[in-house]
Design an enzyme around this catalytic site. Structure first.
Site, PDB file in Angstrom:
ATOM      1  N   LYS A 176      32.035  30.124  69.597  1.00  0.00           N
ATOM      2  CA  LYS A 176      32.452  29.086  70.545  1.00  0.00           C
ATOM      3  C   LYS A 176      32.607  27.778  69.778  1.00  0.00           C
ATOM      4  O   LYS A 176      31.954  27.570  68.749  1.00  0.00           O
ATOM      5  CB  LYS A 176      31.472  28.926  71.701  1.00  0.00           C
ATOM      6  N   THR A 185      29.377  22.831  63.667  1.00  0.00           N
ATOM      7  CA  THR A 185      30.185  22.483  64.777  1.00  0.00           C
ATOM      8  C   THR A 185      30.518  23.601  65.709  1.00  0.00           C
ATOM      9  O   THR A 185      31.479  23.491  66.450  1.00  0.00           O
ATOM     10  CB  THR A 185      31.498  21.955  64.252  1.00  0.00           C
ATOM     11  N   ASN A 241      37.768  13.778  76.031  1.00  0.00           N
ATOM     12  CA  ASN A 241      36.587  13.139  75.465  1.00  0.00           C
ATOM     13  C   ASN A 241      36.266  11.762  76.010  1.00  0.00           C
ATOM     14  O   ASN A 241      35.175  11.246  75.787  1.00  0.00           O
ATOM     15  CB  ASN A 241      36.703  13.084  73.949  1.00  0.00           C
TER      16      ASN A 241
END
Lengths: 408, 408
Positions: A188, A199, A403
């Site tokens: 993922k 990450t 974001n």
């Protein structure tokens, strides 16, 4: 958090068929850690004799589950093992409460599955700084245990997703001494993606037998050429974890076997590239091939400087063959470069050489090339034999949308 | 290229009144280098006896005018000096043609003004990789010469703009031995802005007398605390140049004078912050104060990691007090940090301490604070005495719009 409604345009057509790996079973459940109406916890239980290797984020602000895993990797490798992962909450920067949550969960998993606590590995992914409601996970352990299946790896890939728009899987099979060994992995990750391990969460399973220290050595070397060569936004998560589990159930010893190592690296690269293909807001998949550098390390520094440059990434989003920004990124990277020895190509189109635009370059050709979805930018420094390839995506309005509104 | 129609919301209310500096005259002209209908070349001519100091981009792919300036700085400092700057074309990555252009322009300026060629400094800013049409500049030299004026510094600030949405100027006056010394500076820059000198053109003039090597020393030290502490997008230009010219026309020697140094640093910081305020697409001006680091260098590393993080910058754009991303950025910076000693504040609001959210923290307070236009993020590492302050802006749709369509 932002609702992700669209699958990335760069996603594979479908989730691949993954072979069942003897010696490992999966289960998933809706525990309501944060998300509603979807699975958010996965449990994998591994048979006795499994070697477990791991690589982790190098962040100085690592999350509690990462610190716990790092303590356990390389420890006793007899007996069974278990991996429990939740999505929705990263249990990161949660102080002593975070450590308590890890202890509670790992002890409960140990009790429910019979796996010794020092062989229970956990990961958490999602929001940072909020207490993990670990009771919600623990209350589902009996349901998880009774749901364990050899064939639920795709469900596991779904349960660990956060802002991912598609589940990620890859596999390989390799013949060793007339017998087939299988490798299957899931991952993922879509934002906060940059090297230094970095990450994402990745779990790879094989029925080969590989002694733990050899497995760790292979994993670390291959991570440098795969997961450490991708970047979405240069940001590095506090939680990233890759666990590689060799159950040995095939009875085939793959220690130091070159074909096995190659197959494993293929699975890792496939998963790493799928993470880039799910980069937040990505519309282009970009391979940056750097050759002719003074060293491999210099080549990687240049490649990542290009891949992480907001000006390069926005030019790619705009389908603009703005090679001047590539020159800029090489110049700022800090690694050795000579302006007049540099050459730059987009795909097969030689753009710049000898310190200037190539005499045969026609911008309309490059502009046409940039309309493609999968792009190759090749840079030759003309200095030595160093080389490296990195993968990234473009920087678009989609990234800003996702974001600027993730948490609220 | 993208048409910039709106002035940055962070712009000062108006261009400041700048004092005329004895010993320097300015002229500007429309040469049509690339832009139409606006001035794009400025000439400054400095009287004999002027000391010139400079700092330049550290890019390995520096443009031809930068290389030429670097060769000349520190050379003979008698006689007059001249600075010629064009916008629209960076004359960068233009091979030998680029060097020829610099030679042609500097010789023509020398001929027109009587300034020795080794005292003629040029800068070019704009598109990379296209030949500079230097004849268009040279043909305007007589017009420039006849237009020279002590009072045209504001016109000069306008002529050097590229994607800037407002001209940038700052000044100071300081009393030394009963006499007034003046400092006035102009700057351009809005994208491709990151330290390592970096990323903009800046010209500062004073009528103080300062010997060249002392002037250079002062400039270099102060650049580290001003222009090297700002970042818009982490990208570093191939062309960035700061020239500081001390004409000495006031008759006042300011060498090693603390008041003068302080006034100069104030002008530099003002200009540097104006560049950030014109950051491409910026809607927030952000000061990041790092204290308690193991060293000043570590503090700056942390500050820039926060300032350059796309996830931090998009959170600020979204007015989201997502302090978890600050923790992430500190963790990835590579400088020393201890998760459990860290504290983070937004303005006066203590957000996180002792490895977790502060007990008195209320997210609604921080969310309200984030709606402001000028924000302060303070981080204390709890490790030592190291400190640094850096300035940046948010990452918005505006940045993507400007940069996905700059060149075409």
């Amino acid at each position: 958090m932002a609702t992700i409604t669209k699958v990335s345009p760069l996603a594979p057509a479908s989730f691949p068929e993954l072979p069942a790996i003897d010696g490992v079973r999966f289960a998933t459940v809706e525990a309501g850690v944060r998300y509603q109406g979807r699975t958010d916890v996965m449990l994998a239980v591994l048979d006795p004799g499994t070697s477990v290797a791991g690589v982790f984020t190098r962040s100085a602000t690592r999350a509690a589950p990462v610190l716990d895993c790092q303590e356990k990797i390389g420890g006793p490798s007899d007996g069974p093992a278990a991996i429990l992962v939740n999505s929705g909450n990263a249990n990161a920067f949660t102080g002593h409460y975070g450590q308590t949550s890890v202890a509670e969960v790992t002890q409960a998993v140990s009790k429910a599955t019979g796996v010794p606590v020092e062989r229970v590995f956990t990961s958490s992914t999602g929001v940072i700084g909020e207490p993990l409601p670990h009771d919600r996970i623990i209350s589902q352990l009996e349901a998880l245990k009774s749901g364990l299946s050899r064939h639920a790896i795709k469900d596991a890939a779904r349960a660990i997703m956060t802002t991912d728009t598609f589940p990620k899987g890859a596999s390989a099979q390799v013949e060793i001494g007339g017998k087939t060994v299988s490798i299957a992995g899931i991952a993922k990750g879509s934002g906060m993606i940059a090297p230094d391990m970095a990450t994402m969460l990745v779990y790879i399973f094989t029925d080969a037998r590989v002694e733990q220290s050899a497995l760790q050595e292979m994993l670390s070397a291959q991570t440098d050429r795969t997961f450490n060569c991708i970047t979405v936004d240069s940001d590095t998560s506090t939680s990233d974890t890759l666990l590689l589990c060799a159950t040995g159930a095939s009875g085939v010893d793959a220690t130091a076997n070159a074909a096995f190592a190659e197959a494993l690296e293929g699975v890792m690269l496939d998963l790493a590239q799928q993470v880039v293909r799910d980069g937040e807001g990505a519309t282009k998949f970009v391979e940056i091939r750097v050759t002719g550098a003074a060293s491999d390390a210099d080549a990687k520094t240049h490649g990542l400087a290009i891949a992480n440059s907001p000006l390069v990434k926005t030019a790619i989003a705009g389908e603009d063959p703005n090679w001047g920004r590539i020159v800029m990124a090489i110049g700022k990277s800090g690694a050795a470069a000579d302006r007049d020895k540099l050459s730059i190509s987009f795909g097969d189109i030689l753009v710049a050489e000898n310190g200037w635009v190539s005499p045969n370059y026609r911008e309309e050709d490059a502009a046409e090339y940039m309309k493609g979805q999968d792009l190759v930018i090749a840079v030759d420094l003309g200095l030595g034999e160093g080389k490296s390839t990195v993968w990234t995506c473009d920087l678009t309005h989609g990234y800003i949308e996702i974001n600027a509104d993730y948490r609220s």
